[in-house]
Design an enzyme around this catalytic site. Structure first.
Site, PDB file in Angstrom:
ATOM      1  N   CYS A   2      23.738 -22.512  29.799  1.00 52.95           N
ATOM      2  CA  CYS A   2      22.612 -23.121  29.093  1.00 52.95           C
ATOM      3  C   CYS A   2      22.964 -23.110  27.626  1.00 52.95           C
ATOM      4  CB  CYS A   2      21.310 -22.358  29.355  1.00 52.95           C
ATOM      5  SG  CYS A   2      19.894 -23.059  28.465  1.00 52.95           S
ATOM      6  N   GLU A 103      21.298 -30.167  30.127  1.00 53.56           N
ATOM      7  CA  GLU A 103      22.566 -29.900  30.802  1.00 53.56           C
ATOM      8  C   GLU A 103      23.302 -31.223  30.944  1.00 53.56           C
ATOM      9  OE1 GLU A 103      25.265 -28.219  31.207  1.00 53.56           O
ATOM     10  OE2 GLU A 103      24.009 -26.536  31.873  1.00 53.56           O
TER      11      GLU A 103
END
Length: 254
Positions: A2, A103
């Site tokens: 992340c 992402e």
């Protein structure tokens, strides 16, 4: 992995959801990146508090930050074992305030590879409670810096269409035990960091502008017209699977 997230709702929403008494008036941020100040919730003696920390974990025993890699994520599977995180998972757990994260889905290999950014948020529009670990680092000159990392876990079925890792998104009833370092021991706390249910998440392809940290505006989280990714088949060859987080070059940007 992340490496970017966003926090877009009003500060009052987060204060009400997470129950801290402070009323900070922080602005929305649509492209939060490592090394920047981030908002977290901590707990002490049963009371929750808002806190600003630096995203990029420095363990307390670290002597020279220049010799330490930038640690923005902590894998849930190893936080009980790694010396970097053992103290924090026992005594200093936190929740990152966020509305969602980004992402990148990598397709192809070599120079022909493409990376498509997606904004991942809760389908119900609620804030995300991202499990985190924090630490206070004390420099030789007496300076003190609070730092933190986001705990990650394996991808659920929804996220598997993009990546093999995701942040540990805590269920509403898991926030209290995660923050309760005095009453919930580290093994039980680590067990709370698992893939969230598939139907919690909404995936939206977004503009490539999110690739540049200097861009930080609400247009970044507006969906753009692109084909939705299909979840990879379990028996698909490695070339057709999302790139492993340990190999993802997107992380090298930070």
């Amino acid at each position: 992995m992340c490496g970017r997230f966003f926090i877009a709702q009003a500060p009052e929403v987060f204060a009400e959801v997470f129950g801290y008494p402070e009323r900070p008036n922080f602005p929305p941020r649509y492209n939060v990146a490592p090394t920047q100040p981030v908002a977290v919730v901590t707990a002490r003696d049963g009371a929750r508090h808002f806190r600003l920390v630096r995203w990029g974990f420095w363990p307390s025993w670290l002597k020279d930050p220049k010799t330490f890699p930038l640690v923005i994520n902590a894998r849930a599977e190893t936080i009980l074992e790694k010396p970097t995180f053992r103290g924090a998972v026992r005594h200093r757990r936190c929740v990152f305030l966020a509305d969602g994260f980004y992402e990148w889905r990598r397709e192809g290999t070599g120079r022909g590879a493409t990376k498509t950014p997606f904004a991942i948020r809760r389908a119900d529009g609620a804030p995300m409670a991202l499990a985190g670990l924090w630490e206070s680092w004390l420099g030789a000159d007496g300076s003190e810096i609070d730092t933190a990392a986001i705990v990650t876990t394996g991808a659920n079925g929804t996220m598997a269409a993009i990546h093999d890792r995701m942040p540990a998104i805590l269920a509403p009833d898991a926030v209290a035990p995660w923050l309760d370092t005095g009453g919930v021991e580290q093994g039980a706390a680590a067990a709370l960091c698992r893939p969230c249910p598939d139907d919690w998440l909404r995936l939206d392809p977004v503009s490539d502008r999110v690739n540049a940290v200097r861009n930080d505006d609400s247009d970044l989280i507006v969906p753009v017209s692109r084909p939705q990714p299909a979840a990879p088949k379990p028996d698909a060859p490695p070339a057709e699977q999302p790139r492993s987080s340990d190999e993802d070059a997107q992380g090298a940007l930070f």
